[in-house]
Structure formats: structure tokens, C-alpha cells
Scaffold this active site. Structure first.
Site, mmCIF file in Angstrom:
data_model
loop_
_atom_site.group_PDB
_atom_site.id
_atom_site.type_symbol
_atom_site.label_atom_id
_atom_site.label_comp_id
_atom_site.label_asym_id
_atom_site.label_seq_id
_atom_site.Cartn_x
_atom_site.Cartn_y
_atom_site.Cartn_z
ATOM 1 N N PRO A 87 -2.681 -11.912 10.698
ATOM 2 C CA PRO A 87 -2.989 -11.675 12.118
ATOM 3 C C PRO A 87 -3.142 -10.186 12.383
ATOM 4 C CG PRO A 87 -0.668 -12.291 11.820
ATOM 5 C CD PRO A 87 -1.332 -12.453 10.481
ATOM 6 N N ASP A 88 -3.994 -9.832 13.332
ATOM 7 C CA ASP A 88 -4.136 -8.426 13.720
ATOM 8 C C ASP A 88 -3.092 -8.132 14.800
ATOM 9 O OD1 ASP A 88 -4.961 -5.948 14.962
ATOM 10 O OD2 ASP A 88 -6.812 -6.182 13.803
ATOM 11 N N ILE A 89 -2.073 -7.356 14.432
ATOM 12 C CA ILE A 89 -0.907 -7.155 15.305
ATOM 13 C C ILE A 89 -1.274 -6.362 16.560
ATOM 14 C CG2 ILE A 89 1.394 -6.116 15.419
ATOM 15 C CD1 ILE A 89 1.407 -6.558 12.264
ATOM 16 N N VAL A 90 -1.953 -5.235 16.347
ATOM 17 C CA VAL A 90 -2.231 -4.361 17.496
ATOM 18 C C VAL A 90 -3.194 -5.048 18.470
ATOM 19 C CG1 VAL A 90 -4.168 -2.993 16.527
ATOM 20 C CG2 VAL A 90 -2.556 -1.930 18.091
ATOM 21 N N LYS B 40 -10.588 -4.013 19.031
ATOM 22 C CA LYS B 40 -9.181 -4.435 19.142
ATOM 23 C C LYS B 40 -8.659 -4.321 20.582
ATOM 24 C CE LYS B 40 -8.177 -3.055 14.353
ATOM 25 N NZ LYS B 40 -7.146 -3.555 13.461
ATOM 26 N N ASP C 115 -4.166 -6.394 5.312
ATOM 27 C CA ASP C 115 -5.111 -7.269 6.025
ATOM 28 C C ASP C 115 -5.052 -8.698 5.484
ATOM 29 O OD1 ASP C 115 -6.026 -5.315 7.741
ATOM 30 O OD2 ASP C 115 -7.510 -4.579 6.296
ATOM 31 N N ASN D 297 0.843 -1.198 0.000
ATOM 32 C CA ASN D 297 0.000 0.000 0.000
ATOM 33 C C ASN D 297 0.875 1.243 0.000
ATOM 34 O OD1 ASN D 297 0.606 0.775 2.832
ATOM 35 N ND2 ASN D 297 -0.368 -1.197 3.249
ATOM 36 N N PHE E 105 -3.887 3.367 15.004
ATOM 37 C CA PHE E 105 -4.148 4.440 14.046
ATOM 38 C C PHE E 105 -5.225 3.931 13.102
ATOM 39 C CE2 PHE E 105 -1.252 8.163 13.595
ATOM 40 C CZ PHE E 105 -0.617 8.039 14.811
ATOM 41 N N LYS F 75 8.874 -17.177 -10.344
ATOM 42 C CA LYS F 75 8.094 -16.086 -10.931
ATOM 43 C C LYS F 75 6.925 -16.660 -11.732
ATOM 44 C CE LYS F 75 8.541 -12.169 -13.980
ATOM 45 N NZ LYS F 75 9.291 -11.590 -15.079
HETATM 46 N N1 CTP Z 1 -3.483 -3.248 12.395
HETATM 47 C C1 CTP Z 1 -2.664 -4.245 12.854
HETATM 48 N N2 CTP Z 1 -2.651 -5.454 12.231
HETATM 49 C C2 CTP Z 1 -3.462 -5.691 11.181
HETATM 50 C C3 CTP Z 1 -4.305 -4.670 10.692
HETATM 51 C C4 CTP Z 1 -4.296 -3.450 11.330
HETATM 52 O O1 CTP Z 1 -1.924 -4.027 13.812
HETATM 53 N N3 CTP Z 1 -3.437 -6.884 10.593
HETATM 54 C C5 CTP Z 1 -3.495 -1.980 13.119
HETATM 55 C C6 CTP Z 1 -2.968 -0.792 12.336
HETATM 56 O O2 CTP Z 1 -1.573 -0.638 12.521
HETATM 57 C C7 CTP Z 1 -3.756 0.345 12.952
HETATM 58 C C8 CTP Z 1 -5.086 -0.275 13.351
HETATM 59 O O3 CTP Z 1 -4.848 -1.677 13.407
HETATM 60 O O4 CTP Z 1 -3.173 0.801 14.139
HETATM 61 C C9 CTP Z 1 -6.225 -0.013 12.424
HETATM 62 O O5 CTP Z 1 -5.857 -0.369 11.107
HETATM 63 P P1 CTP Z 1 -6.939 -0.451 9.971
HETATM 64 O O6 CTP Z 1 -6.301 -0.953 8.728
HETATM 65 O O7 CTP Z 1 -7.667 0.852 9.929
HETATM 66 O O8 CTP Z 1 -7.876 -1.542 10.642
HETATM 67 P P2 CTP Z 1 -8.542 -2.805 10.075
HETATM 68 O O9 CTP Z 1 -8.820 -3.672 11.250
HETATM 69 O O10 CTP Z 1 -7.716 -3.397 8.998
HETATM 70 O O11 CTP Z 1 -9.904 -2.241 9.540
HETATM 71 P P3 CTP Z 1 -10.410 -1.907 8.024
HETATM 72 O O12 CTP Z 1 -11.562 -2.801 7.877
HETATM 73 O O13 CTP Z 1 -10.761 -0.448 8.077
HETATM 74 O O14 CTP Z 1 -9.272 -2.214 7.097
#
Ligand code: CTP
Length: 433
Positions: free
Chosen positions: A324-327, A360, A295, A226, A342, A305
């Protein structure tokens, strides 16, 4: 050619246990091409020998003002003039005090006073001594004189306790010295690498920040990513450092330069970032997730390739699986630090952000509107709203550096009692107080 090639560094060694690391530091500096002369204090000799420092520096080691033979060869005034930079490592609490007050009753003190070269200090002392009011006062005087400070680190100490006051590692010191000389500071006004002084509310605290994009490999040459530039995360890292924190920056690939003194953990994919975050976050005080994490990632990574001829009639489809959702994972840790997310939103920003705050398990979230062209991704300015459980504050459009300071100031105001408790938890002595 390395910045240190041919540069003359006078290494001053004062009497702390960390002096055992000084020979390695001298070797690092010489390996990078510097010429090194070592001056040690009387008490330094309790911890490291002149013989080993002479062997690694390739020069006789000076330890007294009163050696007529040595003074005849290169007097202390000549040594003071010889140096492009004076690095005192370790710098004990006593040495900071002497330097702050201009004592010249030993060779190292006299040289520092007689030199116009920049002076860098690598403090090393027990964490209570480091935080003592007298040491704080001396640091403020030294900061006003433009003396540079490298470290100290937070960690296990020789006294068996944990806290700020551990001397930075030789390789980190050599890097910081390189940075100082690269800035061309010698002979000019001195400015601290770490700003030191009164306004260091995060001194002794560890802040972990994720920044930049992640890259999710499709095959060896392609990836999904991105537009994140990393600017906001790097600006926050610099602001946290300036506020006195030890800062770990876990970053995806970006073009930003890492602020001197910040520990960088470079990662590529969301899964790498997840692993790095779960390694760095335990025991930290504040975790700020600025990274634009992908995501989803391709369910398989092609080993070779992907060729155009591989595609089917219907084109090429990629199957994606969730990362995985890190935060959220950090927020779910037992004894989690204060966790801040953020959110970049294009519509219904505040409602979406409040949803993420609770989903979260965050303590606060910074939300910005990325549909605006003048702020956000890739630009130098940003505007945001910082939201927490029972409040919010609007931070108007400003530089990302100013916004970072405003965010940190608000977080410090909201959560300082929790940071302090965490510092106490890492130190059994403090916890008992
Ligand atoms: N984040 C994270 N790990 C992920 C996705 C998001 O740690 N896999 C964290 C980002 O660093 C940020 C927060 O979650 O601090 C919100 O990110 P955002 O992309 O807005 O959240 P999403 O849960 O991906 O929601 P959306 O459906 O808007 O993409």
C-alpha cells in the site's frame, strides 16, 4: 545496572488533578532502583494523600517548612543537598510562576532555591492556562535558568477539553529522568530536554513522521530492504520536537537513537507502517513521510527457511506484490493533516517529484538527488528542493539537522494557518472563537 540505581530523587507534588498519577511515578522510580523522598504542597493534599506517597516512597512525606520534628530529622537544606535531581510532578501553573520568580514561602519552593541539583518539571494544567502569556513568560524564565521540561502531552484533559497540558505518563517521566541522569547533568550547567522558550511555533501541534527502511520478509531469516539509515527522518523528529510539537516517529529498523520526548512506534514491514500511520495520523497536524518504503513484498512468506535444495532447475524466483502507498493513504483521509512526502530520485528529479506531488495528493514534497555520493542515504548531509503546488525552494547542502530545521521553517510558513485551524477543530471551545 540501571542508571537510576541508588540515585536520589526528590519528587515535588503540587496541587493538580494529575497528582493522582504521582504514586505510580514514585513506584516506577523506585522499581528502577532510585531512592525517593516526596515533598508535597498544601494544595497537593487535596488530590493525593501523604499516606499513599509515604507507602510507595518508603520515606516520611514532608509538606511544611514549619514542622520542628521533621526539620530536626532532615532539614530542608539537607533535603536540598540530598537530591541528585528534583522532579516536580505535577507542576501546576502556580508552581511554574513561583519557581520562575524564586518564591521560597513553602517547603518545595525553599528546597528548589536551596538546591544545585537539576530540576525537571512535568507540567499539568488546562490548555488555556498552558498557553497563557503569563505561563509562556514563566517558561522562558525557567528555560533561561536551565530547568528541564518533560511534556506536557496533548490530549483529553480533566476539564473535559482537549489540548496541550496533560501531564506525561509516569513511565514516560521515569524514562526522561533516566535520560537526564544518564547525560550526567547533575551538578553541571542545566540544559532543557525539551528546548522551551519563544521559538516553539509547533507547541500544541502533533507531527507524525515515518522514517527508515521497511523489511519485507521472504522467509523467517531473509527479507528485502534498502539502504535507508533513518538519519533524515530522525533529524526531522528532533527538529519538530524542538519546535514544540508532540512527535510520533513510525520507524523501520535503524541504528539511530530516538530523541528523548519523541514517541517511537517501531515497525518492520510496509504493511505494519501503513497500519501505524493510519492509527497515528487522524487528528494530527503534519504528516511527513521520510521512510523509504519497499514498493513490493513477496506474495507469500515461507514459513520455514528456504533451503538451497528447494530451488528449481531455473533457479529461485520470487513473486512480488505491491505494498500500500502509505503517504497517499494518509493524504486521502477525511480531515487529513498537512501531508509532505520525500522523493529520492536519480534523474529528472524535479519532474518526477511534481508527478508524485499530484499523484499522491500531497501538500509538499522534498526531493533529493540520490545519485550524488556526498549526500543522501547513510550520510550526515543532504541537499534538497522543497516543492509545493505553486512554488519551490532550493535548500543547499547542509547537515541533516540544519536541513530539517529549514524544511520545518518553510512548512510552518506555508501551512501554519492550516495547523491552527486543526488545533481549533480538536477543541470545540476554540472552534467557536
Ligand atoms: N511512500 C509511501 N508508501 C509507499 C511508497 C512510498 O508512503 N508504499 C512515500 C515515501 O515515504 C515518500 C514518497 O512516498 O515520502 C515517495 O517515495 P518514492 O519511493 O520516491 O515513491 P514511489 O511512489 O515508490 O515512486 P518510485 O516509482 O520512484 O519508486
Amino acid at each position: 545496572m540501571n542508571v537510576l540505581t541508588g540515585r536520589r530523587i526528590l519528587v515535588g507534588v503540587s496541587g493538580g488533578i494529575a497528582a493522582y498519577k504521582t504514586p505510580e511515578l514514585v513506584r516506577e522510580l523506585r522499581r528502577a532502583g532510585a531512592e525517593v523522598q516526596v515533598v508535597m504542597t498544601r494544595s497537593a493534599a487535596q488530590f493525593v494523600t501523604a499516606t499513599s506517597l509515604q507507602a510507595v516512597s518508603g520515606n516520611p512525606v514532608r509538606d511544611t517548612l514549619w514542622d520542628p520534628a521533621a526539620e530536626a530529622q532532615m532539614g530542608h537544606i539537607e533535603l536540598a543537598r540530598w537530591a541528585d535531581l528534583i522532579l516536580i510532578a505535577p507542576a501546576t501553573a502556580d508552581r511554574l510562576a513561583r519557581l520562575a520568580h524564586g518564591f521560597a514561602d513553602d517547603l518545595l519552593g525553599a528546597i528548589c532555591l536551596a538546591s544545585t541539583a537539576p530540576i525537571a518539571l512535568a507540567p499539568a494544567m488546562n490548555h488555556v492556562m498552558w498557553q497563557a502569556p503569563a505561563t509562556r513568560r514563566n517558561l522562558e524564565l525557567l528555560a533561561a535558568d536551565g530547568v528541564h521540561l518533560i511534556g506536557p502531552e496533548v490530549g483529553d484533559q480533566a476539564c473535559g477539553e482537549t489540548g496541550p497540558g496533560r501531564m506525561s505518563e509516569p513511565a514516560d517521566l521515569a524514562r526522561a529522568v533516566t535520560e537526564l541522569l544518564a547525560q550526567g547533568l547533575e551538578g553541571t550547567a542545566r540544559a532543557p530536554v525539551h528546548s522551551i522558550g519563544q521559538n516553539q511555533p509547533l507547541l500544541g501541534h502533533h507531527v507524525v513522521i515515518t522514517a527508515g527502511p521497511t523489511r519485507e520478509a521472504i522467509d523467517p531469516v531473509r527479507f528485502i530492504s534498502n539502504h535507508s539509515s533513518g538519519k533524515q527522518g530522525y533529524a526531522l523528529a528532533a527538529a519538530a520536537l524542538a519546535a514544540g510539537a508532540r512527535v510520533t516517529l513510525i520507524s523501520g529498523p535503524v541504528a539511530e537513537s530516538v530523541p528523548v520526548g519523541v514517541t517511537l512506534v517501531a515497525v518492520e514491514s510496509a504493511r505494519d507502517m501503513h497500519a501505524a500511520a493510519l492509527t497515528a495520523a487522524p487528528g494530527s497536524d503534519l504528516f511527513i513521510a521520510v521512510a523509504a518504503v519497499a514498493d513490493y513484498r513477496p506474495s507469500t512468506v515461507a514459513e520455514q527457511k528456504i533451503k538451497k535444495t528447494d530451488r528449481k532447475e531455473s533457479g529461485l524466483s520470487l513473486e512480488l506484490v505491491e505494498n500500500p502507498d502509505i503517504v497517499a493513504a494518509v493524504a486521502a483521509l477525511p480531515d487529513a493533516p498537512v501531508v509532505v512526502g520525500f522523493a529520492a530520485e536519480t534523474h529528472d528529479a524535479l519532474a518526477h517529484a511534481r508527478g508524485k506531488l499530484s499523484r499522491k495528493g500531497l501538500d509538499a514534497i522534498v526531493v533529493n538527488d540520490v545519485s550524488r555520493q556526498d549526500i543522501g542515504f547513510g550520510t550526515d548531509e543532504n541537499a534538497a528542493t522543497l516543492i509545493w503546488a505553486d512554488g519551490e525552494i532550493t535548500l543547499p547542502k547542509q547537515s541533516k539537522a540544519d536541513l530539517s530545521r529549514a524544511i520545518l521553517d518553510t512548512l510552518i510558513e506555508l501551512f501554519m494557518p492550516r495547523f491552527v485551524r486543526q488545533l481549533a477543530n480538536t477543541n470545540p471551545d476554540n472552534a467557536a472563537k
